[in-house]
Write a protein that holds these residues in place. Sequence first.
Motif, PDB file in Angstrom:
ATOM      1  N   LEU A 181       0.813  -1.206   0.000  1.00  0.00           N
ATOM      2  CA  LEU A 181       0.000   0.000   0.000  1.00  0.00           C
ATOM      3  C   LEU A 181       0.848   1.259   0.000  1.00  0.00           C
ATOM      4  O   LEU A 181       0.519   2.238  -0.662  1.00  0.00           O
ATOM      5  N   CYS A 182       1.981   1.241   0.691  1.00  0.00           N
ATOM      6  CA  CYS A 182       2.831   2.430   0.723  1.00  0.00           C
ATOM      7  C   CYS A 182       3.419   2.729  -0.652  1.00  0.00           C
ATOM      8  O   CYS A 182       3.782   3.873  -0.942  1.00  0.00           O
ATOM      9  N   GLN A 187      -5.829  -1.605  -2.035  1.00  0.00           N
ATOM     10  CA  GLN A 187      -6.104  -2.736  -1.152  1.00  0.00           C
ATOM     11  C   GLN A 187      -6.798  -3.868  -1.897  1.00  0.00           C
ATOM     12  O   GLN A 187      -6.532  -5.043  -1.624  1.00  0.00           O
ATOM     13  N   GLN A 204      -1.016  -0.039  10.385  1.00  0.00           N
ATOM     14  CA  GLN A 204      -1.681   0.934   9.515  1.00  0.00           C
ATOM     15  C   GLN A 204      -0.636   1.574   8.603  1.00  0.00           C
ATOM     16  O   GLN A 204       0.550   1.694   8.961  1.00  0.00           O
ATOM     17  N   ARG A 206      -0.326   4.155   4.605  1.00  0.00           N
ATOM     18  CA  ARG A 206      -0.985   4.931   3.553  1.00  0.00           C
ATOM     19  C   ARG A 206       0.009   5.079   2.407  1.00  0.00           C
ATOM     20  O   ARG A 206       1.208   4.838   2.583  1.00  0.00           O
ATOM     21  N   ALA A 212       1.663   4.261   9.680  1.00  0.00           N
ATOM     22  CA  ALA A 212       0.921   5.474  10.028  1.00  0.00           C
ATOM     23  C   ALA A 212       0.131   5.219  11.301  1.00  0.00           C
ATOM     24  O   ALA A 212      -0.124   4.080  11.679  1.00  0.00           O
ATOM     25  N   GLU A 216      -4.854   7.650  10.811  1.00  0.00           N
ATOM     26  CA  GLU A 216      -4.327   8.435   9.696  1.00  0.00           C
ATOM     27  C   GLU A 216      -3.930   7.581   8.494  1.00  0.00           C
ATOM     28  O   GLU A 216      -3.388   8.098   7.519  1.00  0.00           O
ATOM     29  N   GLY A 217      -4.189   6.287   8.566  1.00  0.00           N
ATOM     30  CA  GLY A 217      -3.848   5.402   7.462  1.00  0.00           C
ATOM     31  C   GLY A 217      -5.062   5.072   6.614  1.00  0.00           C
ATOM     32  O   GLY A 217      -6.188   5.477   6.910  1.00  0.00           O
ATOM     33  N   THR A 218      -4.834   4.302   5.556  1.00  0.00           N
ATOM     34  CA  THR A 218      -5.907   4.024   4.598  1.00  0.00           C
ATOM     35  C   THR A 218      -6.266   2.541   4.495  1.00  0.00           C
ATOM     36  O   THR A 218      -7.142   2.180   3.712  1.00  0.00           O
TER      37      THR A 218
END
Length: 279
Positions: A181-182, A187, A204, A206, A212, A216-218
């Motif tokens: 993901l980074c 996802q 977590q 992003r 993160a 604050e993550g995705t």
Amino acid sequence: MRLSVTSWSFPQLTLTEVAGLARTLGIGAVDVGYFYRSALSRDAILQDPEGEARRLHATLGGIRPANLYHLFGRTLAERNLAQPGTLKANLHDLHSVLLFAEAADIPTVFILPGIVNPGQSRRDAAQIATEALQAMLELPGARQRLCLEPHVHSWLESPDLVHRLIETTGMRIVLDPAHFLCLGYPQAEIDNLAPHAAHVHLRQARPGALQAKFAEGTINFPALFGTLREAGYDGYLALEAVHQDYMGTLHEDVLTETVRMRDAFRSWSAQDGAGAEGA
């Protein structure tokens, strides 16, 4: 699915202290490795696998060892799988490591895929590492326990490359969505790797950030847990927030993030009769 904590999340704690923290958090298992104050001795494992297995269980005091992170060298580069000329020594060590894992009843042992070494292309690195993995999977116990973690800065950085490796070798993986993901992979694409997971890391992240704060993550964790359940995954979910001088992972309160991830899984599993957490 069950939770564990990674011992390297808490660099200033001994392994006895990590086990005590896991017990306090109501988590019954710990992932172990060769790092920080909680480090196992790789040399001792290679010399006396069965004896070190007994010592590990005495140290953990009833907390289960969920996974062993084995590194062949002292760094990600030293004796990495894609480095020519390392296979014989790595096979020798891995044989002892698998004996240790069997004696200690550690379900999985994970290794890294290797890097693109000086003078190599990604294709070169992939070929050498793939041949090494095929040889490693012939060792006694390897098909049952050995798995590989795709990660940032390795040659194995995309879901497509992972699928190709799996098709060629049958190798199972440690699924850490943060590493993909980074780098910008969605996802939904990462989810397709769930059927090949032997172990899972949770933190977590992003795009642009390997780690993160939870808020604050995705990564959509309820969706991830559901994907794993539907894939038939019934292994450990390792809580892996870290405090390391690597890709900006020095800035989170590791204990807070560990508790938040624990609670996120407990909240989800409380509504899922088929996936309730065990010890």
